[in-house]
Scaffold this motif. Structure first.
Motif, PDB file in Angstrom:
ATOM      1  N   MET A   1       0.824  -1.171   0.000  1.00  0.00           N
ATOM      2  CA  MET A   1       0.000   0.000   0.000  1.00  0.00           C
ATOM      3  C   MET A   1       0.876   1.245   0.000  1.00  0.00           C
ATOM      4  N   SER A   2       0.499   2.224  -0.793  1.00  0.00           N
ATOM      5  CA  SER A   2       1.216   3.499  -0.850  1.00  0.00           C
ATOM      6  C   SER A   2       0.235   4.643  -0.660  1.00  0.00           C
ATOM      7  N   ILE A   3       0.662   5.614   0.137  1.00  0.00           N
ATOM      8  CA  ILE A   3      -0.083   6.848   0.335  1.00  0.00           C
ATOM      9  C   ILE A   3       0.920   7.985   0.156  1.00  0.00           C
ATOM     10  N   TRP A   4       0.518   9.014  -0.563  1.00  0.00           N
ATOM     11  CA  TRP A   4       1.370  10.162  -0.798  1.00  0.00           C
ATOM     12  C   TRP A   4       0.517  11.405  -0.694  1.00  0.00           C
ATOM     13  N   TRP A   5       1.026  12.424  -0.015  1.00  0.00           N
ATOM     14  CA  TRP A   5       0.328  13.706   0.017  1.00  0.00           C
ATOM     15  C   TRP A   5       1.337  14.832   0.146  1.00  0.00           C
ATOM     16  N   SER A   6       0.915  16.002  -0.309  1.00  0.00           N
ATOM     17  CA  SER A   6       1.773  17.173  -0.255  1.00  0.00           C
ATOM     18  C   SER A   6       0.922  18.380   0.119  1.00  0.00           C
ATOM     19  N   LEU A   7       1.461  19.208   0.985  1.00  0.00           N
ATOM     20  CA  LEU A   7       0.770  20.416   1.435  1.00  0.00           C
ATOM     21  C   LEU A   7       1.625  21.634   1.121  1.00  0.00           C
ATOM     22  N   HIS A   8       0.986  22.678   0.702  1.00  0.00           N
ATOM     23  CA  HIS A   8       1.623  23.969   0.514  1.00  0.00           C
ATOM     24  C   HIS A   8       1.021  24.853   1.608  1.00  0.00           C
ATOM     25  N   LEU A   9       1.821  25.173   2.632  1.00  0.00           N
ATOM     26  CA  LEU A   9       1.299  25.843   3.822  1.00  0.00           C
ATOM     27  C   LEU A   9       1.890  27.234   3.994  1.00  0.00           C
ATOM     28  N   ARG A  10       1.085  28.129   4.536  1.00  0.00           N
ATOM     29  CA  ARG A  10       1.580  29.464   4.875  1.00  0.00           C
ATOM     30  C   ARG A  10       2.534  29.359   6.058  1.00  0.00           C
ATOM     31  N   ARG A  11       3.497  30.247   6.095  1.00  0.00           N
ATOM     32  CA  ARG A  11       4.438  30.293   7.210  1.00  0.00           C
ATOM     33  C   ARG A  11       3.779  30.975   8.405  1.00  0.00           C
ATOM     34  N   GLU A  12       2.816  30.278   8.972  1.00  0.00           N
ATOM     35  CA  GLU A  12       2.099  30.743  10.151  1.00  0.00           C
ATOM     36  C   GLU A  12       2.086  29.614  11.162  1.00  0.00           C
ATOM     37  N   ALA A  13       2.120  29.964  12.426  1.00  0.00           N
ATOM     38  CA  ALA A  13       2.155  28.957  13.490  1.00  0.00           C
ATOM     39  C   ALA A  13       0.981  27.980  13.406  1.00  0.00           C
ATOM     40  N   ALA A  14      -0.177  28.436  12.971  1.00  0.00           N
ATOM     41  CA  ALA A  14      -1.360  27.570  12.897  1.00  0.00           C
ATOM     42  C   ALA A  14      -1.208  26.442  11.880  1.00  0.00           C
ATOM     43  N   SER A  15      -0.268  26.568  10.952  1.00  0.00           N
ATOM     44  CA  SER A  15      -0.085  25.516   9.949  1.00  0.00           C
ATOM     45  C   SER A  15       0.601  24.279  10.522  1.00  0.00           C
ATOM     46  N   VAL A  16       1.354  24.447  11.589  1.00  0.00           N
ATOM     47  CA  VAL A  16       2.119  23.324  12.147  1.00  0.00           C
ATOM     48  C   VAL A  16       1.207  22.226  12.688  1.00  0.00           C
ATOM     49  N   PRO A  17       0.232  22.524  13.556  1.00  0.00           N
ATOM     50  CA  PRO A  17      -0.647  21.447  14.017  1.00  0.00           C
ATOM     51  C   PRO A  17      -1.512  20.866  12.902  1.00  0.00           C
ATOM     52  N   LEU A  18      -1.800  21.645  11.882  1.00  0.00           N
ATOM     53  CA  LEU A  18      -2.554  21.113  10.748  1.00  0.00           C
ATOM     54  C   LEU A  18      -1.773  19.985  10.067  1.00  0.00           C
ATOM     55  N   ALA A  19      -0.508  20.229   9.774  1.00  0.00           N
ATOM     56  CA  ALA A  19       0.329  19.201   9.149  1.00  0.00           C
ATOM     57  C   ALA A  19       0.461  17.980  10.056  1.00  0.00           C
ATOM     58  N   ARG A  20       0.645  18.220  11.339  1.00  0.00           N
ATOM     59  CA  ARG A  20       0.792  17.113  12.286  1.00  0.00           C
ATOM     60  C   ARG A  20      -0.483  16.264  12.349  1.00  0.00           C
ATOM     61  N   ARG A  21      -1.642  16.906  12.434  1.00  0.00           N
ATOM     62  CA  ARG A  21      -2.906  16.157  12.505  1.00  0.00           C
ATOM     63  C   ARG A  21      -3.168  15.358  11.237  1.00  0.00           C
ATOM     64  N   LEU A  22      -2.822  15.935  10.088  1.00  0.00           N
ATOM     65  CA  LEU A  22      -3.000  15.203   8.835  1.00  0.00           C
ATOM     66  C   LEU A  22      -2.113  13.951   8.815  1.00  0.00           C
ATOM     67  N   LEU A  23      -0.870  14.094   9.249  1.00  0.00           N
ATOM     68  CA  LEU A  23       0.026  12.939   9.299  1.00  0.00           C
ATOM     69  C   LEU A  23      -0.505  11.880  10.262  1.00  0.00           C
ATOM     70  N   ALA A  47      10.269  20.109  12.240  1.00  0.00           N
ATOM     71  CA  ALA A  47      10.663  20.580  10.907  1.00  0.00           C
ATOM     72  C   ALA A  47       9.758  21.719  10.433  1.00  0.00           C
ATOM     73  N   CYS A  48       8.461  21.590  10.661  1.00  0.00           N
ATOM     74  CA  CYS A  48       7.523  22.652  10.274  1.00  0.00           C
ATOM     75  C   CYS A  48       7.754  23.927  11.076  1.00  0.00           C
ATOM     76  N   ALA A  49       7.993  23.781  12.373  1.00  0.00           N
ATOM     77  CA  ALA A  49       8.255  24.959  13.210  1.00  0.00           C
ATOM     78  C   ALA A  49       9.496  25.696  12.722  1.00  0.00           C
ATOM     79  N   ASN A  50      10.525  24.952  12.304  1.00  0.00           N
ATOM     80  CA  ASN A  50      11.723  25.597  11.752  1.00  0.00           C
ATOM     81  C   ASN A  50      11.406  26.333  10.460  1.00  0.00           C
ATOM     82  N   VAL A  69       5.202  20.577   2.704  1.00  0.00           N
ATOM     83  CA  VAL A  69       5.361  19.312   3.417  1.00  0.00           C
ATOM     84  C   VAL A  69       4.900  18.202   2.481  1.00  0.00           C
ATOM     85  N   THR A  70       5.741  17.206   2.296  1.00  0.00           N
ATOM     86  CA  THR A  70       5.386  16.054   1.477  1.00  0.00           C
ATOM     87  C   THR A  70       5.653  14.798   2.294  1.00  0.00           C
TER      88      THR A  70
END
Length: 154
Positions: A1-23, A47-50, A69-70
């Motif tokens: 099984m393979s799953i692949w996703w990519s996000l293009h996120l704004r450099r805002e603190a609120a984007s970090v938990p979004l990426a984490r929850r999706l993962l 990595a996102c926080a950086n 994030v990919t």
């Protein structure tokens, strides 16, 4: 099984938990062991926080500044890459190695992210994106599956 996703996120603190929850949601649905999912989610958070803090040219005051994030969940491995458009790492590979090898004091609020990523992942690559500028942090980890998962790799 393979799953692949990519996000293009704004450099805002609120984007970090979004990426984490999706993962975390993806890994839970796929049936990845919760301990592995947690380790990867912490590494992704760092990595996102950086990327949010260091990943752009703040002199332009560009509210649309973004990072990417990919994530690839393929067979027995999960690979995650976070890339930004910031200044990257100066001084080449030696500077990246030196920057990631340093340890921050136990009570420090900053400076431990890259060390944490190295501790939580099996393989880590940290470098500058060559043609377009910016930094790239990629890491992977061998996947362990829950016993009851229907999607585990065979």
């Amino acid at each position: 099984m393979s799953i692949w996703w990519s996000l293009h996120l704004r450099r805002e603190a609120a984007s970090v938990p979004l990426a984490r929850r999706l993962l975390l949601g993806t890994m839970e649905t796929a049936g990845v062991d919760p301990d592995i999912s947690y380790d990867l989610s912490v590494a992704l958070t760092e990595a996102c926080a950086n990327a949010v803090e260091h990943g752009g040219d703040d002199t332009r005051d560009d509210p649309a500044a973004a990072y990417r994030v990919t994530a690839y969940l393929d067979g027995e491995r999960c690979r995650i890459e976070v890339s930004d458009t910031g200044p990257g790492f100066t001084g080449g590979t030696a500077a990246v190695s030196a920057a990631t090898a340093r340890t921050a004091p136990a009570d420090a609020e900053h400076g431990r992210g890259l060390c944490l990523i190295r501790e939580l992942a099996d393989h880590v690559h940290i470098g500058s994106a060559s043609a377009r500028g910016g930094a790239v942090v990629s890491f992977d980890k061998i996947i362990k599956w829950r016993d009851d998962t229907p999607l585990a790799a065979v």
